[in-house]
Design a protein around this motif. Structure first.
Motif, short mmCIF file in Angstrom:
data_model
loop_
_atom_site.label_atom_id
_atom_site.label_comp_id
_atom_site.label_asym_id
_atom_site.label_seq_id
_atom_site.Cartn_x
_atom_site.Cartn_y
_atom_site.Cartn_z
N GLY A 14 5.12 27.66 16.52
CA GLY A 14 4.85 28.30 17.80
C GLY A 14 5.29 29.75 17.90
N GLY A 15 5.85 30.30 16.82
CA GLY A 15 6.23 31.72 16.82
C GLY A 15 7.72 32.00 16.94
N LYS A 16 8.56 31.00 16.74
CA LYS A 16 10.01 31.21 16.85
C LYS A 16 10.54 32.21 15.83
N LEU A 20 12.28 35.76 16.45
CA LEU A 20 13.63 36.00 15.94
C LEU A 20 13.68 37.33 15.18
N GLU A 21 12.67 37.58 14.37
CA GLU A 21 12.63 38.85 13.62
C GLU A 21 12.54 40.05 14.55
N VAL A 30 20.98 37.17 14.69
CA VAL A 30 20.09 36.01 14.65
C VAL A 30 20.54 35.06 13.56
N VAL A 31 20.23 33.79 13.76
CA VAL A 31 20.52 32.75 12.78
C VAL A 31 19.21 32.03 12.50
N GLU A 32 18.81 32.06 11.26
CA GLU A 32 17.54 31.44 10.88
C GLU A 32 17.62 29.93 10.95
N GLU A 166 6.11 41.41 23.68
CA GLU A 166 6.18 40.92 25.06
C GLU A 166 7.07 39.69 25.17
N ARG A 167 7.05 38.82 24.18
CA ARG A 167 7.93 37.65 24.19
C ARG A 167 9.39 38.07 24.13
N ALA A 168 9.71 39.02 23.26
CA ALA A 168 11.09 39.50 23.16
C ALA A 168 11.52 40.12 24.48
N ASP A 169 10.67 40.93 25.08
CA ASP A 169 10.99 41.52 26.39
C ASP A 169 11.24 40.40 27.41
N PHE A 170 10.40 39.38 27.41
CA PHE A 170 10.54 38.26 28.33
C PHE A 170 11.90 37.59 28.17
#
Length: 175
Positions: A14-16, A20-21, A30-32, A166-170
């Motif tokens: 789903g794009g996690k 994360l990147e 971040v932790v993979e 946009e996801r990171a901004d969210f």
């Protein structure tokens, strides 16, 4: 400590990892995902703790790795974003028929109350050498996690299906 630990969970594919990147690029710790790291190690060594061979052994390793990840980031001063975490690993163990750990070991290792879930997104889902399950299995996992997190006192926030920026901004705006 737990308020600084942010979990990205949800549907496999789903794009996690991409999110994360982007968070890493913006300077966040971040932790993979434990699962990906375990699969890579097991494939390299010829091991069998793989979700398609021995899901219980795989989930036990994921629990141990998630606990070690938390400990490794214990003294990090800022936000830490985890691609999955202890709850996901414990849920996989229970789903595989293993012992219940969500009320035991996992209960004492909390993350931030807000957990971000990547919803099923068939347009971007792709299998690979490390993700051998299909979309149907990913959907089952998502349904299990979407129901589980609230029962453990977490508030789930469904990520919108938008660009990674946009996801990171969210996520950052929500925090």
């Amino acid at each position: 400590m737990s308020d600084r630990f942010i979990v990205l969970s949800g549907c496999s594919g789903g794009g996690k990892s991409t999110l994360l990147e982007e968070l890493r690029r913006r300077g966040h710790a971040v932790v993979e995902e434990p699962g990906r790291r375990i699969v890579q190690e097991e494939l390299a060594s010829g091991g069998e703790a793989l979700p398609w061979l021995d899901l219980t052994a795989f989930a036990r390793r994921a629990i141990a790795m998630a606990l070690a990840d938390r400990e490794a980031m214990r003294d990090h001063p800022g936000l830490v974003f985890f691609d999955r975490g202890l709850v996901d690993a414990a849920s996989a163990l229970e789903a595989s028929g293993g012992e219940p750990v969500l009320a035991g070991p996992a209960a004492g290792h909390r993350y931030n109350r807000g957990v971000f879930l990547t919803p099923p997104w068939p347009d971007i889902y792709a299998g690979d050498a490390e993700r051998r399950h299909g979309l149907d299995a990913a959907l089952e996992e998502y349904d299990r996690l979407e129901k589980l997190y609230p029962t453990l006192g977490y508030e789930t926030v469904i990520l919108p299906k938008v660009s990674v920026v946009e996801r990171a901004d969210f996520v950052l705006d929500h925090l």
